[in-house]
Design an enzyme around this catalytic site. Sequence first.
Site, PDB file in Angstrom:
ATOM      1  N   LYS A 114       6.207   0.365   7.498  1.00 38.74           N
ATOM      2  CA  LYS A 114       5.973   1.684   6.884  1.00 38.74           C
ATOM      3  C   LYS A 114       7.309   2.380   6.868  1.00 38.74           C
ATOM      4  O   LYS A 114       7.979   2.436   7.897  1.00 38.74           O
ATOM      5  CB  LYS A 114       5.026   2.508   7.749  1.00 38.74           C
ATOM      6  N   GLY A 127       0.846  -1.215   0.000  1.00 38.97           N
ATOM      7  CA  GLY A 127       0.000   0.000   0.000  1.00 38.97           C
ATOM      8  C   GLY A 127       0.860   1.234   0.000  1.00 38.97           C
ATOM      9  O   GLY A 127       2.091   1.174  -0.004  1.00 38.97           O
ATOM     10  N   ASP A 180     -10.221  10.494  13.569  1.00 40.29           N
ATOM     11  CA  ASP A 180     -10.374  10.083  12.173  1.00 40.29           C
ATOM     12  C   ASP A 180     -10.811   8.629  12.108  1.00 40.29           C
ATOM     13  O   ASP A 180     -10.296   7.843  11.330  1.00 40.29           O
ATOM     14  CB  ASP A 180      -9.048  10.299  11.431  1.00 40.29           C
ATOM     15  N   GLY A 210       1.253   4.853   2.015  1.00 37.05           N
ATOM     16  CA  GLY A 210       0.866   5.675   3.164  1.00 37.05           C
ATOM     17  C   GLY A 210       1.191   7.122   2.888  1.00 37.05           C
ATOM     18  O   GLY A 210       1.651   7.468   1.801  1.00 37.05           O
ATOM     19  N   GLU A 211       0.940   7.945   3.893  1.00 36.56           N
ATOM     20  CA  GLU A 211       1.148   9.383   3.723  1.00 36.56           C
ATOM     21  C   GLU A 211       2.625   9.711   3.530  1.00 36.56           C
ATOM     22  O   GLU A 211       2.995  10.629   2.824  1.00 36.56           O
ATOM     23  CB  GLU A 211       0.621  10.087   4.983  1.00 36.56           C
TER      24      GLU A 211
HETATM   25  P1  AMP Z   1      -1.712   3.990   6.328  1.00 31.56           P
HETATM   26  O1  AMP Z   1      -0.581   4.915   6.012  1.00 31.56           O
HETATM   27  O2  AMP Z   1      -1.655   3.468   7.714  1.00 31.56           O
HETATM   28  O3  AMP Z   1      -3.044   4.542   5.957  1.00 31.56           O
HETATM   29  O4  AMP Z   1      -1.490   2.706   5.390  1.00 31.56           O
HETATM   30  C1  AMP Z   1      -1.685   2.691   3.995  1.00 31.56           C
HETATM   31  C2  AMP Z   1      -2.234   1.342   3.540  1.00 31.56           C
HETATM   32  O5  AMP Z   1      -1.312   0.310   3.817  1.00 31.56           O
HETATM   33  C3  AMP Z   1      -3.489   0.926   4.286  1.00 31.56           C
HETATM   34  O6  AMP Z   1      -4.652   1.429   3.689  1.00 31.56           O
HETATM   35  C4  AMP Z   1      -3.439  -0.596   4.219  1.00 31.56           C
HETATM   36  O7  AMP Z   1      -3.984  -1.052   2.995  1.00 31.56           O
HETATM   37  C5  AMP Z   1      -1.967  -0.867   4.257  1.00 31.56           C
HETATM   38  N1  AMP Z   1      -1.517  -1.188   5.623  1.00 31.56           N
HETATM   39  C6  AMP Z   1      -1.093  -0.321   6.572  1.00 31.56           C
HETATM   40  N2  AMP Z   1      -0.781  -0.955   7.707  1.00 31.56           N
HETATM   41  C7  AMP Z   1      -1.015  -2.257   7.487  1.00 31.56           C
HETATM   42  C8  AMP Z   1      -0.901  -3.440   8.269  1.00 31.56           C
HETATM   43  N3  AMP Z   1      -0.477  -3.394   9.542  1.00 31.56           N
HETATM   44  N4  AMP Z   1      -1.222  -4.624   7.732  1.00 31.56           N
HETATM   45  C9  AMP Z   1      -1.663  -4.677   6.465  1.00 31.56           C
HETATM   46  N5  AMP Z   1      -1.808  -3.606   5.666  1.00 31.56           N
HETATM   47  C10 AMP Z   1      -1.484  -2.411   6.166  1.00 31.56           C
END
Ligand code: AMP
Length: 917
Positions: free
Chosen positions: A600, A575, A693, A577-578
Site C-alpha cells: 500500500k 486495488g 469496522d 485504498g483510502e
Molecule cells: P484497503 O485499503 O486495505 O481497503 O485495500 C484496498 C483493496 O486492496 C482491498 O479491498 C483488497 O482488494 C486489496 N488488498 C488490500 N490488502 C491486500 C492484501 N494484503 N492482499 C491482497 N489484496 C489486498
Amino acid sequence: MDEKNIPIRTYQVCNVLEPNQNNWLRTDWIPRSGAQRVYVEVKFTLRDCNSLPGVTGTCKETFNLYYHESNEDRESYIKESSFIKVDTVAADESFTQVDVGDRIMKLNTEVRDVKVTTRKGFYLAFQDVGACIALVSVRVFYKTCPLTVRNLATFPDTITGADTSSLVEVRGSCVNQSEEREEPKMYCGADGEWLVPIGGCLCNPGYEERGGACKACRAGFYKAKSTDPGCAKCPPHSHSLRDGATICDCHAGFFRADTDPPSMACTQPPSAPQQLISVVNETSVVLEWTPPHRLGGRSDTSYSLECLICQTGSHSHTGGRFCAPCGSDVLFSPGQTGLTTTRVVVSELRAHTHYTFIVHARNGVSQASGAGAAQSVSVSVTTNQAAPSPVSSIQATDVTRHSLSLSWQQPDRPNGVILEYEVKFYEKDQRERSYRIMRTFSRSVDVTGLNPLTVYVFHVRARTAAGYGEFSTPFEFSTNSDPFPLIGEGVNSAFLLLSVSGVGILLLISAAVFIISRRRSKYSKTKQDSEEEKHLNPGVKIYVDPFTYEDPDQAIHEFAKEIDVSSIHIEKVIGMGEFGEVCSGRLRVQGKREIYVAIKSLKAGYSDKQRRDFLSEASIMGQFDHPNIIRLEGVVTRCKPLMIITEYMENGSLDAFLRKHDGQFTVIQLVGMLRGIASGMKYLSDMNYVHRDLAARNILVNSNLVCKVSDFGLSRVLEDDPEATGTYLSPGGKIPIRWTAPEAIAYRKFTTASDVWSYGIVMWEVVSYGERPYWDMNNQDVIKAIEEGYRLPAPMDCPVVLHQLMLDCWERDRAERPTFSQILNMLDKLIRNPGTLRRTGGERYLQCTKAKTEISSSKWSLCEWLQSIGLERYRDTLAAAGYTSLDSLLALTHHEFSSHSLLMALKQTCFAFVDCI
Ligand code: AMP
C-alpha cells in the site's frame, strides 16, 4: 288606524302654536328582571312643521326620552330633575296633511338602549317640547344568549352584559353520561351571540356521541376509555350482551391477561411444546424443542423447565413415583424459567443417573385461564459415565532429604467409585522431560528416592470405571537438606533460609529492572499506563494506541520493521485504498526466501495528518501476531512514496470473493471461514482492541481460503470509510450503519460487544454469499427496523444453528451477546458435528408460497398468516402501527408501504409477502 287599517290607541300632543311646551308622559315601573342593558323601541308619527301654517318658532320635530332607576314600583310623583336623559329622538319620516286626507300614517321606529344596573327597576318618560306627535307603541326588552350545547357541554340561557362591548364568561356543564375533558367555557356577546367555545366534555366509557348527546354503545360494541373515539366492535373471541359495555367479555375458553388492552382479542394458553429432543454429553444434557402447535393467539409464550432425578430402573415420566426434584447445584443455561428460546443446556448433573426433564409452556393467559399447570412435554435421559473431576489440592507432610508424604482430598465430583489415584512428579528444573508415576488406592502416598534440596512438581488424577480424570494443577514441594524432618508443613529452616535469600535476590532484580526501565523512559504517560496494565494481567498482551505517542514515527519504529526499498519488487495494481493504490509484488529479505506481498503506498502531496493516519494502520497491525490477522511485513518510511508491506492475500476481499463464487462452497467451508474470522477477533478482543469496522469487505482471503481480519485504519472510523457505502453522518464521524450495533450508532459506545454485533452481520454476509445486509433499505429505515425489533432473517439454506448464533450476536442488550471465545467454541462444535448444520429454515419459504394461495382467497386472519410464516412476533408491532387485519395491509398503497420501515423489512423477509401485497 295603523298601516294595516287596524285601529290603534295612541298618546298624542300637538301644541304647536304656543311656545315653551313641556309636556310629560311617564310609564309604569318596569322590573329589570336581571337585565343590565335594556332596549327601548318607540313607534311614533310626527307632523312636519312646514305643513302647519303659522307655527314657525313654536313647532318642534323632536321629543326627548328619559329614564329613572328605582326600587319602588309605585312612585306617584317623580321630580323632573330625577330623570336622566337617554336621547333626543327625531323622526325619520313625517306626515303631511295630504297624507292625513288619504288616511295613511307613516310610522317611525327608533330604538335606544340604556344601562340599568343600580335598582330593581326603572321608569321611562317622554318629554314633548312642542311637536305634533302621536306615540303608537313602546316596547322594552333585553337580550340573552340562548341555551345551547357545544362540545357536549350545556350552556344556559344567559343575559348579556351591561356594556355594548362586554362579554359574559359562562361555564358549561357536561351533558348526561359525559365527563369533563377540559373545563368547558364560552362567552356571551352583547348582542346575544355565543362566542369562543373552549374545552368540552367526552362521553363516558360505554357511551359515544350521537347528535350532541352521549348514547350507550349497542350490544356487540364497547368503549373502554372516554378518550376512545367511539364504540368499537368487540375484538375477536369476545362479546357484549348489554348496551353501554366498557369492555367485551371473553367467549368461554378464551381469556384476557391483566395487561392485555380491551382492544386485544381474547386468547388462549398455549398447547404443549413439541418434539422435545435431548442430547446427552457426559454429565450435561442439551434439550431442544419446537414451539407449541397452538400459541393461543399470543406471542408471549415462555418456557420453564422442571428437572427430576429418578431412581435407577425407573422410567416414570412425572408424578414423582420414583423421582424427586434435582438439587440446586444443577446449572441451566440460559436459565430454568421464563425462557423465550427453545434450547437449554443442563449441566453439572450426576454421572450415570436417570433424569426426567419436563418443559412447560405458558403465556400471558395461562394464569387467568385457571389451568394453572402449564401444558408440558417431558423426556427421560440417563447421563453418561464421566471421568472424575481433578483433585483440587495436595498437601505435603513428613518432608525429609529423600522423601515426602503427599495427601489430598477426593475430587469434588468423583462421578463414580474411585478405583485408583495416579501421582505424576518430576524435578522442576527437568520440566516434564522425565517424570515418575505412582499409583495408589488411598488418598495419600509416600514418595521416596528424591534428591535433597530439590523442588519437585506433583500432579494427581483419579480413575473410575469411566477412565482417568484430568490431572490436578501443579503443586510444588521441596526436599530438605536437613536429615531431621520438621513436624508440620514439612518446611525446614535451611529451606526457609534459602527461600528468604531467594526472595531477597528476586526483589533486588526487580528493583534493578524497574530503575532501568524508568531510565529508558521513552514512553509517554499513556504508554506507561498501558505497560502497567500489562503487568496487572501477566501474560496478556495489551494493544497500544499509536495515537498516544507524541511522535508518530516513534510508534511506527516500535511496532514495524523498516524495509529497504531495494528488496521490494512491485508487479501490478490490485486495488484502490483510502490513501492510494494497492499493488502486489515480491519481497526478498536477506537470508529469507522471497515472498508475495501487498504494497500500500501513500500518494504524493499528503498532509501531515494523512501521513500519520496512513502509518497508524501499520503501527496497529505490527502489534498483532495471529494466523487470522493480516501480517505486517514492514514499512518504508525513509524514502518516498511511503509504503506498508503486508502478506499477499490471493483471493482479495471476502465480500467480492463470495459474490464471485455464489453458491459454490459447502456449509462446512463457510463455517470454516467464519471460524477463522472469529479466531482473529478473539485474539483482537483479548488484546483489548476494538475493530469498529468489521465487515466482509474488510476480511481478506488467501489461496487456502484462510480468512484474515484487516483494515486497522483509525482515521477511517473517525471520519469516513469509502468502502462502507452505506454510511450515516453522525456528530464526529461516519459509521457503517448496517454493520454497527445500535448502542454504537446511538452514542458511539464501541466495545468488543459491538464488534460481536458486526461479526453477526459478517456471518450473514458469508452465508448469503455477499448479499448486502438489509438489501436496498435506506439507513434510517434500517435503524428504525432494528429499534422495532426486526433482525435479518436466515439467508436461503442457512442452518438454523447459524442463524440462531447471528440472532445472539444481535441481542439488543450488549451484555447478552456471546463473547468471541464463546462464538469460537460454538463454531468448533458445529465443525465437529456437521449433522447439526443440516437443519435449515427452508420450510419457511415453502410456507410463504402456501400463504400466498391462502391469502388470495382471504381465508386467513393477519395473525394466522404471520404465524404461518413464522413471523408472529411482529404482530403486536404491526397492531401498534394500526395494522390489525390482512385487509388493512392489502389496502396500503405502494408509497405507504415503503414508508413503513417494519413493513419494508418484512417484505424482505418473505418474498411471498411482496406478491401478496
Ligand atoms: P484497503 O485499503 O486495505 O481497503 O485495500 C484496498 C483493496 O486492496 C482491498 O479491498 C483488497 O482488494 C486489496 N488488498 C488490500 N490488502 C491486500 C492484501 N494484503 N492482499 C491482497 N489484496 C489486498
